[in-house]
Design an enzyme around this catalytic site. Structure first.
Site, PDB file in Angstrom:
ATOM      1  N   ILE A 291       0.909  -1.155   0.000  1.00  0.00           N
ATOM      2  CA  ILE A 291       0.000   0.000   0.000  1.00  0.00           C
ATOM      3  C   ILE A 291       0.946   1.201   0.000  1.00  0.00           C
ATOM      4  O   ILE A 291       1.895   1.263   0.807  1.00  0.00           O
ATOM      5  CB  ILE A 291      -0.942  -0.018   1.226  1.00  0.00           C
ATOM      6  CG1 ILE A 291      -1.823   1.244   1.287  1.00  0.00           C
ATOM      7  CG2 ILE A 291      -0.209  -0.168   2.536  1.00  0.00           C
ATOM      8  CD1 ILE A 291      -2.899   1.182   2.401  1.00  0.00           C
ATOM      9  N   SER A 292       0.748   2.139  -0.920  1.00  0.00           N
ATOM     10  CA  SER A 292       1.705   3.236  -1.076  1.00  0.00           C
ATOM     11  C   SER A 292       1.732   4.134   0.161  1.00  0.00           C
ATOM     12  O   SER A 292       0.761   4.219   0.916  1.00  0.00           O
ATOM     13  CB  SER A 292       1.350   4.065  -2.307  1.00  0.00           C
ATOM     14  OG  SER A 292       1.278   3.241  -3.443  1.00  0.00           O
ATOM     15  N   GLN A 293       2.863   4.835   0.311  1.00  0.00           N
ATOM     16  CA  GLN A 293       3.060   5.807   1.398  1.00  0.00           C
ATOM     17  C   GLN A 293       1.940   6.864   1.324  1.00  0.00           C
ATOM     18  O   GLN A 293       1.579   7.290   0.219  1.00  0.00           O
ATOM     19  CB  GLN A 293       4.432   6.435   1.136  1.00  0.00           C
ATOM     20  CG  GLN A 293       4.862   7.520   2.059  1.00  0.00           C
ATOM     21  CD  GLN A 293       6.022   8.309   1.436  1.00  0.00           C
ATOM     22  OE1 GLN A 293       6.183   8.343   0.213  1.00  0.00           O
ATOM     23  NE2 GLN A 293       6.796   8.935   2.278  1.00  0.00           N
TER      24      GLN A 293
END
Ligand code: SAM
Length: 215
Positions: free
Chosen positions: A62-64
């Site tokens: 899950i992206s930053q």
């Protein structure tokens, strides 16, 4: 003691997102609204608001939070758009886009992610989202053209079908470059062609498919 997720989310918004100059009030409100901790597995919930990408299984992330906010802002959404997202993953970015646009079409290559993301989005009341399993590098021609396209995995070049499915006047944002680091590119389609802008360096997992990296 119960974790104060709302407090953690507010702190994340100030220290990671506003502090790094994300200014669009609609994007800030979307990030404030979407409960990111519900998009990671239970054991990682207390880390959901940290300044980092987190594992979601199958060697994906899950992206930053900042990257999700910055990419969302780069699309300049105003609420009436049809958006195509490539790389549903956990569904978190999908939820943020669903807050910002009229409808979101999202494609994920890893079949196991799709029912999980669908369930999360439905339980939070996001009914303006359609997700399918497939190779996002060929786009989703049935619903084209799109006002905005967001690619959330890194490709060696922008997949041609995605450019073809972008509306004139539309924006496409994608991490493009090598296997280790990429440039976040924003491409506008005008009557006279495609215009590219480099928004800075980034690091994403690979976009694997016919017009991306090989498996
Ligand atoms: N936006 C996601 C989120 O909020 O959780 C994170 C996306 S993750 C960085 C990249 C995703 O792209 C992975 O789930 C990966 O399986 C997916 N992906 C890679 N190649 C793809 C392709 N050709 N089509 C669709 N999805 C792809």
């Amino acid at each position: 003691m119960a974790v104060n997720y709302e407090g953690a989310r507010q702190k994340m918004l100030e220290s990671q997102i506003r502090a790094r100059n994300v200014r669009d009030p609609r994007v800030l409100e979307a990030i404030r609204r979407v409960p990111r901790h519900l998009f990671v597995e239970e054991a990682l919930r207390d880390r959901a608001y940290l300044d980092k990408a987190l594992p979601i299984g199958e060697k994906q992330t899950i992206s930053q939070p900042y990257m999700v906010a910055a990419m969302s802002e780069a699309l300049k959404l105003r609420g009436r758009e049809r958006v195509l997202e490539i790389g549903t993953g956990s569904g978190y970015q999908t939820a943020v886009l669903a807050e910002l646009a009229e409808s979101v079409f999202s494609i994920e290559r890893i079949a196991a992610f799709v029912p999980v993301a669908r369930r999360r989005l439905e339980s939070l009341g996001y009914y303006n989202v359609l997700i399918k399993v497939g190779d996002g590098t060929i786009g989703w021609s049935e619903h084209a053209p799109y006002d905005a396209i967001l690619v959330t995995a890194a490709a060696p070049h922008v997949p041609r079908p995605l450019l073809e499915q972008l509306q004139v006047g539309g924006l496409l944002v994608a991490p493009i470059g090598g296997e280790e680091t990429q440039s976040l590119l924003r491409i506008r389609r005008d009557e006279d062609g495609f215009h590219e802008e480099d928004l800075g360096e980034c690091r994403f997992v690979k976009l694997i498919g016919r017009h991306g990296w090989e498996q």
